[in-house]
Design an enzyme around this catalytic site. Structure first.
Site, PDB file in Angstrom:
ATOM      1  N   LYS A   1       0.841  -1.206   0.000  1.00  0.00           N
ATOM      2  CA  LYS A   1       0.000   0.000   0.000  1.00  0.00           C
ATOM      3  C   LYS A   1       0.876   1.255   0.000  1.00  0.00           C
ATOM      4  O   LYS A   1       0.585   2.226  -0.710  1.00  0.00           O
ATOM      5  CB  LYS A   1      -0.929  -0.004   1.225  1.00  0.00           C
TER       6      LYS A   1
ATOM      7  N   GLN B   1      -4.042  -1.344  10.193  1.00  0.00           N
ATOM      8  CA  GLN B   1      -4.049  -2.665   9.570  1.00  0.00           C
ATOM      9  C   GLN B   1      -4.550  -3.725  10.550  1.00  0.00           C
ATOM     10  O   GLN B   1      -4.095  -3.811  11.691  1.00  0.00           O
ATOM     11  CB  GLN B   1      -2.629  -3.020   9.078  1.00  0.00           C
TER      12      GLN B   1
ATOM     13  N   ASP C   1     -10.938   2.889   5.125  1.00  0.00           N
ATOM     14  CA  ASP C   1     -11.180   1.445   5.191  1.00  0.00           C
ATOM     15  C   ASP C   1     -12.669   1.117   5.264  1.00  0.00           C
ATOM     16  O   ASP C   1     -13.061  -0.034   5.072  1.00  0.00           O
ATOM     17  CB  ASP C   1     -10.544   0.884   6.477  1.00  0.00           C
TER      18      ASP C   1
HETATM   19  N1  GUN Z   1      -6.632  -6.677   6.916  1.00  0.00           N
HETATM   20  C1  GUN Z   1      -7.093  -7.427   5.888  1.00  0.00           C
HETATM   21  N2  GUN Z   1      -7.738  -6.645   4.996  1.00  0.00           N
HETATM   22  C2  GUN Z   1      -7.679  -5.388   5.471  1.00  0.00           C
HETATM   23  C3  GUN Z   1      -8.159  -4.129   4.995  1.00  0.00           C
HETATM   24  O1  GUN Z   1      -8.793  -4.006   3.950  1.00  0.00           O
HETATM   25  N3  GUN Z   1      -7.871  -3.064   5.766  1.00  0.00           N
HETATM   26  C4  GUN Z   1      -7.196  -3.163   6.941  1.00  0.00           C
HETATM   27  N4  GUN Z   1      -6.987  -2.058   7.639  1.00  0.00           N
HETATM   28  N5  GUN Z   1      -6.745  -4.301   7.411  1.00  0.00           N
HETATM   29  C5  GUN Z   1      -6.990  -5.405   6.674  1.00  0.00           C
END
Ligand code: GUN
Length: 298
Positions: A54, A98, A121
């Protein structure tokens, strides 16, 4: 035998990146740059990989990113204090904490501390509620929104389709059905959400015009669970032991790809299907958050 029924998530994600880059350029002409904060707690290996991807994508597209890595022993109060600081920073338009978080931290409390306007998110209860209500002013979670966009841009007929989603997570399964059942263009599907307590799961699956596997079980979906000609979307990323592979494991999806591909009408490869779309939607959500903060595209 080779099959030409792949849904190319990488190519579609690239098209979205091109659109996002244009919006970033438009913001730049006004002296604005989107900013995204990443917060990672602990050293979960998969999370390190995802957040790293990311971060690199932000750099490529021209989004300013800041990374906060906290030790596994961080208290919930310390994490919430950091989020409040990021909430108050006008240079930051998005905040991504995350998942998964260490067990002593309540994820729901953390996600509801991020300001809804910065919740790229889509995990804050306000954004979850807006999604359920069909209010497009909120943010939808990136993975299900990415799957939706993948279906739309692949010209898959969603209206009236029987969609079966496997897995009831807050991150994928639940928001996925909310997106597809809206009374709105590119939705209006009949949705079924199957989970670990579902009876006759294979029977449900075989009815699906669109089968979305997001349950986190390696190669769970077999050929005899798929309607011939149906669309199969594989959200899963599972580690399976493989002594011959580098690191002793390899990644497989929730779909037994080799056996399902000949039955499916269309199918996502994995990798190269849903993963790139999740990233593309995160970047797009971040740019939208910046535009909203700048008083445009409310
Ligand atoms: N862990 C797995 N998928 C995601 C996501 O889309 N966002 C976040 N913050 N954590 C994750």
């Amino acid at each position: 035998m080779s099959w030409n029924n792949l849904i190319d998530g990488r190519a579609i994600a690239e098209r979205i990146h091109a659109e996002t880059a244009q919006r970033i350029a438009a913001l730049e002409t006004r002296g604005l740059k989107p900013g995204l904060a990443f917060v990672r707690v602990g050293e979960d290996p998969a999370s390190k990989v995802y957040v790293g991807m990311k971060e690199r994508l932000c750099a490529r597209l021209g989004i300013a990113s800041v990374m906060h890595v906290l030790p596994e022993t961080t208290t919930q109060a310390e994490l919430l204090a950091l989020i409040e600081k990021l909430n108050a920073d006008p240079q930051l338009h998005g905040i991504l904490v995350q998942a998964p978080l260490p067990r002593h931290i309540r994820a729901a409390t953390v996600f509801s501390t991020v300001r809804p306007e910065k919740d790229v998110d889509g995990f804050h209860p306000i954004n979850v509620g807006k999604l359920m209500l069909g209010d497009a002013s909120g943010f939808a979670p990136c993975t299900p929104a990415g799957v939706h966009e993948l279906l739309i841009r692949s010209q898959v007929a969603i209206q009236g389709a029987e969609v079966v989603v496997l897995g009831r997570s807050n991150i994928v399964g639940k928001p996925m059905i909310a997106l597809l059942l809206q009374k709105a263009p590119h939705a209006n599907a009949t949705v079924t959400l199957c989970h670990s307590q579902t009876r006759d799961l294979a029977t449900h699956c075989r009815r699906a015009d669109i089968l979305i596997a997001a349950l986190g079980v390696a190669e769970f979906v077999k050929a005899d669970m798929v309607k011939p000609g149906g669309v199969v979307i594989d959200v899963g990323v599972n580690r399976v032991n493989d002594p011959d592979a580098k690191g002793g494991y390899r990644l497989v999806g929730d779909v037994d790809f080799a056996r399902v591909q000949p039955v499916a009408g269309r199918i996502t490869p994995n990798p190269g299907g849903v993963g790139p779309m999740t990233l593309a939607l995160l970047m797009r959500n971040t740019v939208r958050a910046a535009e909203m903060a700048a008083g445009q595209r409310a």
